[in-house]
Scaffold this motif. Structure first.
Motif, short mmCIF file in Angstrom:
data_model
loop_
_atom_site.label_atom_id
_atom_site.label_comp_id
_atom_site.label_asym_id
_atom_site.label_seq_id
_atom_site.Cartn_x
_atom_site.Cartn_y
_atom_site.Cartn_z
N ALA A 49 -147.62 21.99 35.89
CA ALA A 49 -148.09 23.29 36.60
C ALA A 49 -146.83 22.56 38.29
CB ALA A 49 -149.61 23.36 37.17
N ASN A 58 -148.03 27.96 39.10
CA ASN A 58 -146.43 27.86 38.32
C ASN A 58 -147.55 27.14 37.29
OD1 ASN A 58 -144.92 29.09 36.36
ND2 ASN A 58 -143.92 27.02 37.30
N TYR A 59 -147.28 27.35 35.97
CA TYR A 59 -147.74 26.51 34.95
C TYR A 59 -146.90 26.78 34.03
CZ TYR A 59 -153.04 26.59 37.11
OH TYR A 59 -153.64 26.75 38.35
N ASP A 61 -147.02 27.04 29.57
CA ASP A 61 -147.58 28.26 28.55
C ASP A 61 -148.90 27.24 27.71
OD1 ASP A 61 -144.93 29.84 27.23
OD2 ASP A 61 -145.83 30.26 28.89
N LYS A 64 -152.00 27.38 30.39
CA LYS A 64 -152.19 28.36 30.83
C LYS A 64 -154.13 28.61 30.64
CE LYS A 64 -147.82 30.88 32.31
NZ LYS A 64 -147.26 32.06 31.44
N THR A 68 -156.23 24.03 36.08
CA THR A 68 -156.14 24.64 37.48
C THR A 68 -155.33 23.63 38.40
OG1 THR A 68 -157.76 26.10 37.06
CG2 THR A 68 -157.19 25.78 38.97
#
Length: 124
Positions: A49, A58-59, A61, A64, A68
């Motif tokens: 991330a 942005n993470y 996939d 996600k 956090t």
């Protein structure tokens, strides 16, 4: 001149949660983008991330909805809250922070620094 200090990590069972933190020790430089990467045994280091100076995230996939990323600019720190962990999340996690001279940012002005890495182990 710049040191990144990571903390957190450890061992947890699948479905559990862990939090990571990383603080930049510097009084002279500007903090820009921040992020977390991870490296499992025998594999490449992969992005987990990122978060920009403005707070855009942005993470990968694979994380996600479970992980956090956040930051505290006053404390020059970045955090990663990891929930619903699975054994596939087992890796050494590295923070990275882009450093620049005060008032400068963007390509050519920033240098990435890396933390020492912290182990996260998730058992099934």
């Amino acid at each position: 001149q710049v040191q990144l200090v990571e903390s957190g990590g450890g061992a947890v069972q699948a479905g559990g949660s862990l939090g990571l933190s990383c603080t930049a020790i510097t009084s002279r430089f500007q903090i820009n983008g921040m992020g977390w990467y991870r490296q499992a045994p025998g594999k490449q280091r992969l992005l987990v991330a990122t978060i920009t100076a403005g707070g855009s995230t942005n993470y990968a996939d694979s994380v996600k909805g479970r992980f956090t990323i956040s930051r505290d600019n006053a404390k020059k720190s970045v955090f990663l809250q990891m929930n619903s962990l699975t054994p596939e999340d087992t890796a050494v996690y590295y923070c990275t922070i882009d450093i620049s001279a005060p008032g400068f940012s963007g390509p050519g002005y920033e240098t990435p620094y890396w933390g020492q890495g912290t182990q996260v182990t998730v058992s099934s």
